[in-house]
Design an enzyme around this catalytic site. Sequence first.
Site, mmCIF file in Angstrom:
data_model
loop_
_atom_site.group_PDB
_atom_site.id
_atom_site.type_symbol
_atom_site.label_atom_id
_atom_site.label_comp_id
_atom_site.label_asym_id
_atom_site.label_seq_id
_atom_site.Cartn_x
_atom_site.Cartn_y
_atom_site.Cartn_z
ATOM 1 C CE LYS A 76 33.535 14.994 2.242
ATOM 2 N NZ LYS A 76 32.138 14.526 2.432
ATOM 3 C CB SER A 151 31.798 15.518 6.316
ATOM 4 O OG SER A 151 31.427 14.894 5.100
ATOM 5 C CB SER A 175 28.620 15.139 3.819
ATOM 6 O OG SER A 175 28.690 14.860 5.187
HETATM 7 N N1 GLN Z 1 26.650 14.837 9.276
HETATM 8 C C1 GLN Z 1 26.335 13.462 9.025
HETATM 9 C C2 GLN Z 1 27.215 12.594 9.865
HETATM 10 O O1 GLN Z 1 27.905 13.089 10.658
HETATM 11 C C3 GLN Z 1 26.475 13.167 7.562
HETATM 12 C C4 GLN Z 1 27.851 12.974 7.107
HETATM 13 C C5 GLN Z 1 27.977 12.670 5.645
HETATM 14 O O2 GLN Z 1 27.032 12.827 4.857
HETATM 15 N N2 GLN Z 1 29.147 12.181 5.281
HETATM 16 O O3 GLN Z 1 27.207 11.401 9.766
#
Ligand code: GLN
Length: 487
Positions: A76, A151, A175
């Site tokens: 990532k 994400s 994410s």
């Molecule tokens: N979707 C969540 C957010 O927008 C989690 C993001 C993540 O785990 N990096 O914060």
Amino acid sequence: MTDLTRLSASDLAKLISTGEVSAVEVATAHLDRIAAVDDRVHAFLHVDRAGALEAAAAVDRGEITGPLAGVPIAVKDVVTTKGVPTTAASKILEGWKPPYDATIVERLKKAGMPILGKTNMDEFAMGSSTEYSAYGPTNNPWDLGRIPGGSGGGSAAALAAYEAPLAIGTDTGGSIRQPGAVTGTVGAKPTYGGTSRYGLIAFSSSLDTPGPCARTVEDTALLHAVIAGHDPRDSTSIPQPVPDVVAAARLGATGDLTGVRLGIVKEFAGDGSEPGVTAAFQESLQKLVKLGAEVVEVSCPHFEYALPAYYLIAPSECSSNLARFDGVRYGLRAGDDGNRSLEEVMSLTREAGFGPEVKRRIIIGTYALSSGYYDAYYGQAQKVRTLITRDFQSAFEKVDVLVSPTTPFVAFPFGSRTSDPYQMYLADLFTIPTNLYGGPAISVPCGLSEGLPVGFQIMAPTLADDRMYRVAAALESAVGTFTPPAL
Ligand code: GLN
């Protein structure tokens, strides 16, 4: 001739170690697959063909051996890779080449794992769909008109599209698990502190947890074992041995869960999950009962406050962490014509470099931390976090793991949730409580709803990562794996 991109990481490792195929052949097959399909999937922001082939050649020369030697991986783009572009999918870091590797990247290299490239994501890991990437979204291999989750949608899509057998994700609020769920792949969030944050571009430091993504539970455990373990360069890293997650996954794969108590959370019922998601979850639960598990209902009364608490804590920490992007130290610098003040250049750089969701988080977080509001917002959210932790602790006195759907809905079409941030935030309804507590959790594909994958989440007590792998592997043995339509 077998298509090497269809094999699991553990099978690839065996073939490479016995010399039946070379690591260079395996890396080449995946790089060619990326070249053939990634214009449609867009899982990668950067492909490092030369670097991957060089690392593979070192394995073929016998310089590195180990359980995953020669098995390629996608990383990532929020994780630093020395000399290889790392942008966190933001314009503000366009072209930045870190001068060092993250600890987990160092460990991948030491294990002889060629890094294929860097995967797409929501900018700075803020989002649930990759629609907030500054470089355009990733498309879900199950249906190219739908989101791959976020994400870490690029890492999950790379697995589902057979571009990589393994990938690295980061999980701050879901994410790793939510993209896993909506792409029919496996993703695990280790215990907080179980994997090093050194070299991660920080979003919310008290929550950020790097972890493994794969297509099978055993592969996920094998990768977990490579990256986990104490790192003195991360002050929150746990100085304790890592539980034997690989042995636990192999035990679970025998399909015996006699005596294992699975907790279902009373407060998650009536949560607005799609009927197809609830049905796939319930059917899978029954399959676990057939393997000997017992289902117990538990109450976690504060889970309903997890989402609001997270959306104060995470933006607060983000507003502080992202202050470092000032147009001086890294990446973009805008408006520096020699006549402007430092403040003006900083402000123009941040205006041009950050996307709308990142700006929204910085504004919310700055407000929540400001004098006069700190106690009402950030302070209050921290108290809720403690109550949620106590809910987990008392639940784990009665059950071994908690289980739920990973996400209330299957992959949604592009554009359907971007106009209302709250609708996007709901994607993490079931994943966020674990992040606030710090325990491990995994998402495993458990069925399809309207032809799209559904994820099953298993949450375990802190430091009991092995326990979730056992249940996850048992579930996988009972439900099988799910293959997306050919691209
Ligand atoms: N979707 C969540 C957010 O927008 C989690 C993001 C993540 O785990 N990096 O914060």
